[in-house]
Design a protein around this motif. Structure first.
Motif, PDB file in Angstrom:
ATOM      1  N   LYS A  91      47.354  41.574  38.398  1.00 38.80           N
ATOM      2  CA  LYS A  91      47.890  42.925  38.522  1.00 38.80           C
ATOM      3  C   LYS A  91      48.461  43.079  39.930  1.00 38.80           C
ATOM      4  N   TYR A  92      49.492  43.899  40.031  1.00 40.96           N
ATOM      5  CA  TYR A  92      50.173  44.121  41.311  1.00 40.96           C
ATOM      6  C   TYR A  92      49.186  44.563  42.395  1.00 40.96           C
ATOM      7  N   LYS A  93      48.243  45.466  42.048  1.00 40.41           N
ATOM      8  CA  LYS A  93      47.300  45.976  43.047  1.00 40.41           C
ATOM      9  C   LYS A  93      46.360  44.886  43.570  1.00 40.41           C
ATOM     10  N   GLN A  94      46.164  43.806  42.787  1.00 39.81           N
ATOM     11  CA  GLN A  94      45.275  42.722  43.202  1.00 39.81           C
ATOM     12  C   GLN A  94      46.048  41.539  43.768  1.00 39.81           C
ATOM     13  N   CYS A  95      47.354  41.729  43.937  1.00 41.11           N
ATOM     14  CA  CYS A  95      48.171  40.600  44.365  1.00 41.11           C
ATOM     15  C   CYS A  95      48.994  40.960  45.606  1.00 41.11           C
ATOM     16  N   CYS A  96      50.216  41.392  45.397  1.00 42.82           N
ATOM     17  CA  CYS A  96      51.157  41.588  46.509  1.00 42.82           C
ATOM     18  C   CYS A  96      51.167  42.996  47.095  1.00 42.82           C
ATOM     19  N   LEU A  97      50.543  43.980  46.440  1.00 42.94           N
ATOM     20  CA  LEU A  97      50.610  45.374  46.887  1.00 42.94           C
ATOM     21  C   LEU A  97      50.119  45.564  48.311  1.00 42.94           C
ATOM     22  N   ASN A  98      49.018  44.929  48.672  1.00 49.03           N
ATOM     23  CA  ASN A  98      48.406  45.178  49.972  1.00 49.03           C
ATOM     24  C   ASN A  98      48.952  44.320  51.108  1.00 49.03           C
ATOM     25  N   SER A  99      49.949  43.519  50.848  1.00 46.37           N
ATOM     26  CA  SER A  99      50.528  42.739  51.939  1.00 46.37           C
ATOM     27  C   SER A  99      51.370  43.677  52.813  1.00 46.37           C
ATOM     28  N   GLU A 100      51.657  43.257  54.049  1.00 45.02           N
ATOM     29  CA  GLU A 100      52.428  44.096  54.973  1.00 45.02           C
ATOM     30  C   GLU A 100      53.808  44.434  54.429  1.00 45.02           C
ATOM     31  N   ASN A 101      54.408  43.469  53.732  1.00 48.46           N
ATOM     32  CA  ASN A 101      55.748  43.662  53.180  1.00 48.46           C
ATOM     33  C   ASN A 101      55.735  43.175  51.728  1.00 48.46           C
ATOM     34  N   PRO A 102      55.352  44.062  50.777  1.00 44.71           N
ATOM     35  CA  PRO A 102      55.197  43.632  49.383  1.00 44.71           C
ATOM     36  C   PRO A 102      56.451  42.998  48.791  1.00 44.71           C
ATOM     37  N   GLU A 103      57.634  43.533  49.086  1.00 43.77           N
ATOM     38  CA  GLU A 103      58.859  42.967  48.518  1.00 43.77           C
ATOM     39  C   GLU A 103      59.068  41.528  48.984  1.00 43.77           C
ATOM     40  N   LYS A 104      58.825  41.297  50.273  1.00 47.21           N
ATOM     41  CA  LYS A 104      58.973  39.952  50.825  1.00 47.21           C
ATOM     42  C   LYS A 104      57.934  39.006  50.205  1.00 47.21           C
ATOM     43  N   GLU A 105      56.720  39.478  50.073  1.00 43.32           N
ATOM     44  CA  GLU A 105      55.645  38.667  49.479  1.00 43.32           C
ATOM     45  C   GLU A 105      56.008  38.255  48.051  1.00 43.32           C
ATOM     46  N   ILE A 106      56.529  39.205  47.279  1.00 45.06           N
ATOM     47  CA  ILE A 106      56.919  38.912  45.897  1.00 45.06           C
ATOM     48  C   ILE A 106      58.017  37.859  45.875  1.00 45.06           C
ATOM     49  N   ARG A 107      59.014  38.004  46.742  1.00 44.70           N
ATOM     50  CA  ARG A 107      60.106  37.018  46.792  1.00 44.70           C
ATOM     51  C   ARG A 107      59.573  35.642  47.160  1.00 44.70           C
ATOM     52  N   LEU A 108      58.716  35.581  48.182  1.00 40.63           N
ATOM     53  CA  LEU A 108      58.180  34.287  48.626  1.00 40.63           C
ATOM     54  C   LEU A 108      57.341  33.626  47.539  1.00 40.63           C
ATOM     55  N   ARG A 109      56.486  34.395  46.883  1.00 39.23           N
ATOM     56  CA  ARG A 109      55.643  33.823  45.827  1.00 39.23           C
ATOM     57  C   ARG A 109      56.477  33.363  44.641  1.00 39.23           C
ATOM     58  N   SER A 110      57.473  34.158  44.280  1.00 42.00           N
ATOM     59  CA  SER A 110      58.349  33.773  43.169  1.00 42.00           C
ATOM     60  C   SER A 110      59.104  32.501  43.504  1.00 42.00           C
ATOM     61  N   GLN A 111      59.594  32.417  44.743  1.00 43.60           N
ATOM     62  CA  GLN A 111      60.327  31.224  45.179  1.00 43.60           C
ATOM     63  C   GLN A 111      59.405  30.010  45.146  1.00 43.60           C
ATOM     64  N   GLY A 112      58.180  30.179  45.612  1.00 41.46           N
ATOM     65  CA  GLY A 112      57.219  29.075  45.593  1.00 41.46           C
ATOM     66  C   GLY A 112      56.940  28.601  44.184  1.00 41.46           C
ATOM     67  N   LYS A 113      56.814  29.535  43.254  1.00 38.29           N
ATOM     68  CA  LYS A 113      56.560  29.163  41.860  1.00 38.29           C
ATOM     69  C   LYS A 113      57.745  28.387  41.300  1.00 38.29           C
ATOM     70  N   SER A 114      58.954  28.821  41.646  1.00 37.21           N
ATOM     71  CA  SER A 114      60.159  28.127  41.197  1.00 37.21           C
ATOM     72  C   SER A 114      60.203  26.709  41.770  1.00 37.21           C
ATOM     73  N   GLU A 115      59.863  26.557  43.040  1.00 37.88           N
ATOM     74  CA  GLU A 115      59.849  25.229  43.664  1.00 37.88           C
ATOM     75  C   GLU A 115      58.812  24.322  43.003  1.00 37.88           C
ATOM     76  N   LEU A 116      57.647  24.871  42.683  1.00 35.22           N
ATOM     77  CA  LEU A 116      56.613  24.080  42.018  1.00 35.22           C
ATOM     78  C   LEU A 116      57.074  23.645  40.630  1.00 35.22           C
ATOM     79  N   ASN A 117      57.774  24.522  39.923  1.00 35.05           N
ATOM     80  CA  ASN A 117      58.329  24.143  38.616  1.00 35.05           C
ATOM     81  C   ASN A 117      59.340  23.013  38.766  1.00 35.05           C
ATOM     82  N   ASP A 118      60.193  23.104  39.789  1.00 31.45           N
ATOM     83  CA  ASP A 118      61.171  22.040  40.050  1.00 31.45           C
ATOM     84  C   ASP A 118      60.464  20.730  40.377  1.00 31.45           C
ATOM     85  N   MET A 119      59.400  20.807  41.163  1.00 26.62           N
ATOM     86  CA  MET A 119      58.645  19.608  41.514  1.00 26.62           C
ATOM     87  C   MET A 119      58.005  18.997  40.273  1.00 26.62           C
ATOM     88  N   ASN A 120      57.441  19.847  39.422  1.00 30.59           N
ATOM     89  CA  ASN A 120      56.819  19.362  38.197  1.00 30.59           C
ATOM     90  C   ASN A 120      57.842  18.629  37.342  1.00 30.59           C
TER      91      ASN A 120
END
Length: 155
Positions: A17-46
Motif C-alpha cells: 500500500k502507498y502508505k506503507q511504501c513511498c508516502l513517507n519518503s521526503e519526496n514521494p514522487e521521486k521515490e516512486i520513479r526511482l523504485r519503478s526504474q529499479g524494477k524495470s532494470e531488474l526485469n531487463d537483467m532477468n
C-alpha cells in the motif's frame, strides 16, 4: 502527479500500500520513479540472464557469456554491503535462476571460452569477473570461492 490515496497499491510496483511504501519518503514522487526504474532494470537483467541460458542451450557459449557479463554489470549496480555472499543477493533479487548456480555457469562458460576463442580476451574477462565476485561476495560457499580465487589469480 495526481494525489494518490493512502490505501491504494503504490505506483512504484512494490505491491505494498502507498502508505506503507513511498508516502513517507521526503519526496514521494521521486521515490516512486526511482523504485519503478529499479524494477524495470531488474526485469531487463532477468531477461539477460534468461537469454544467456537460452543461448547456452543452443550451443552459443560466446553469446551466453556476453549476456551474462551484461547481467553481472547490472547486478553490481544493485550491490549493497549487507550482501556478503551471492546467496544473500539471491534472497533480495527474485531472478528466474539461482544466482549461485548462474555464477558457476558463467565461470564454467568463461573457462571453456578461454580454451576455444580469443584466449586473452576471455581470460581477462574471467579474471575480472572472479576478482569482482571475490571482492563483493567473500562469504560465498567455499567450493565456489576456491574456483573464483584460482581464476582471479591465474595469468
Amino acid at each position: 502527479m495526481a494525489k494518490i490515496g493512502r490505501n491504494v497499491t503504490c505506483p512504484c510496483g512494490s505491491g505494498k500500500k502507498y502508505k506503507q511504501c513511498c508516502l513517507n519518503s521526503e519526496n514521494p514522487e521521486k521515490e516512486i520513479r526511482l523504485r519503478s526504474q529499479g524494477k524495470s532494470e531488474l526485469n531487463d537483467m532477468n531477461e539477460k540472464m534468461r537469454r544467456g541460458y537460452e543461448l547456452l542451450r543452443n550451443g552459443e557459449e560466446k553469446g551466453a557469456c556476453e549476456e551474462w557479463l551484461l547481467f553481472w554489470e547490472g547486478l553490481k549496480g544493485f550491490y549493497i554491503p549487507q550482501m556478503k555472499s551471492i546467496t544473500d543477493a539471491e534472497k533480495i533479487f527474485p531472478f528466474d535462476h539461482f544466482l549461485l548456480e548462474w555464477s558457476r555457469d558463467l565461470l564454467r562458460t568463461l573457462d571453456v571460452l578461454c580454451h576455444e576463442e580469443d584466449e586473452n580476451s576471455y581470460r581477462t574477462k574471467r579474471q575480472q569477473f572472479a576478482r569482482d565476485f571475490c571482492s563483493l561476495f567473500p562469504e560465498t560457499e567455499a567450493s565456489l570461492m576456491q574456483k573464483m580465487n584460482a581464476a582471479a589469480k591465474e595469468k
